[in-house]
Design an enzyme around this catalytic site. Sequence first.
Site: not given
Length: 503
Positions: A12, A142
């Site tokens: 990923r 994030e």
Amino acid sequence: MRHIEIMDTTLRDGEQTSGVSFSASEKLTIAQLLLTELKVDRIEIASARVSEGEFQAVKKITSWAAQAGFLDRVEVLTFVDGGTSVQWMMDAGAKVMNLLTKGSLNHLQHQLKKTPEQHFAEIQATIELANSKGLLVNVYLEDWSNGMRNSKEYVLRYLDFITQLPVKRVLLPDTLGVLTYWETGEYIKELVARYPNTHFDFHAHNDYDLGTANALEAVRNGIHGLHLTVNGMGERAGNAPLASVIAVLNDYQKDVKTSVCEKSLYSVSKLVETFSGFRIPANKPVVGENVFTQTAGIHADGDKKNNLYFNELMPERFGRERKYALGKTSGKANIENNLAALGIQLSDSDLKKVTQRIIELGDRKEVVTQNDLPYIISDVLDSDAIEERVQVLNYVLTHSKDLRPSVTLKISVDGEIFEEHAQGDGQYDAFMHALAIIFEKNGQKLAQLTDYAVRIPPGGESDALCETIITWNHGGKELITRGLDCDQTVSAIKATQKMLNLI
């Protein structure tokens, strides 16, 4: 001992390396090796909704994982998108979603343009929907590192909220690779103490070359899991490299353990290098080509005297061997080690002559390998150290538009002449096919080509000498041969003739 979960995110985050894109079959092969050979705890294999190809790759992996009992160890990055990602997960057969949310007020306000209350409500709705469909949820914060630096009040408020929801793990990424190791330790220590019942993962990036140091500090201060990639692949400067972090933890953090098999690190690294086209630097710790190679003669001499130049990173741990490079700094000890490996003994006077020639070649920046030694001995001592039992007598190479390249080859083996014609995907490939046919007719197999490198001097003209260095595997033993010519294919043929005589 405390177990540290290792999640590999090569498929990923690692695939965000510029120019890298794995095919569905490559992704499946890598996923299988990561879980069965390297024995990492979890793998993150894709981002939801990226492409149809990504969807098909995830379906291949989840289908295999379900049969092999690994489905709960296969994870996918998903988004707060009104349930679209949840449906994508269901269609792909995946069971664990890593939900991307905002871990800094800066990202929340300027990218999403939402209040914390709005973002939290949407996150809760997504998690509840996923749970109702039988999915497990981990949550990414994030830009968490900048959040802790510049908007800690928001981060703590968010964690107070998220730790009350049915979330399995909270994932803390240093998204921009900005953390120092002392900040990493301080932030992790604070959160682990404040939320003792929450599983935290740390996700390091390597922009300041601190990924490994930050991972170690995270573990020292109580982190429960780490996100790593094979060869340190990833966006920009990449992610924390799997091999380096595992070696550091095994040697310097004695109160923790991981499930990762050290002996498989190198072989998986080389496979990922092949599939990705992302070359491993020769000096890359643990998996680089040169990291177990002694070049200085004084080091080789010290290795004979109580292993004076060894450290804990012994090559055998990783399924590798120590080598002694040949060049202008080699010295007598390096050359003796290489001669011994070939079963060759020289007198002191002859050894001095060979050493001098190797120094001369090194000054000219020529690559000298162990397998060049018999040729150097023949040249320097005017001996018959190399018996040219195989000679390439003649060949015709053709290359035409819209026609497959072909070769007509004539060789001599122990004085017997053989001719053969073959086609291939290139002129050298056609040459190798013709050669293989000749040897197979005589009940013999060629060495397997494992690496092929071409060097042309910087600034060289179109007629510059080209050096082709080929690595072979023959019966489990590595051979390296080189050829020099103005024509690249001819230089490769010269390197191949040396291989034929060596085997």
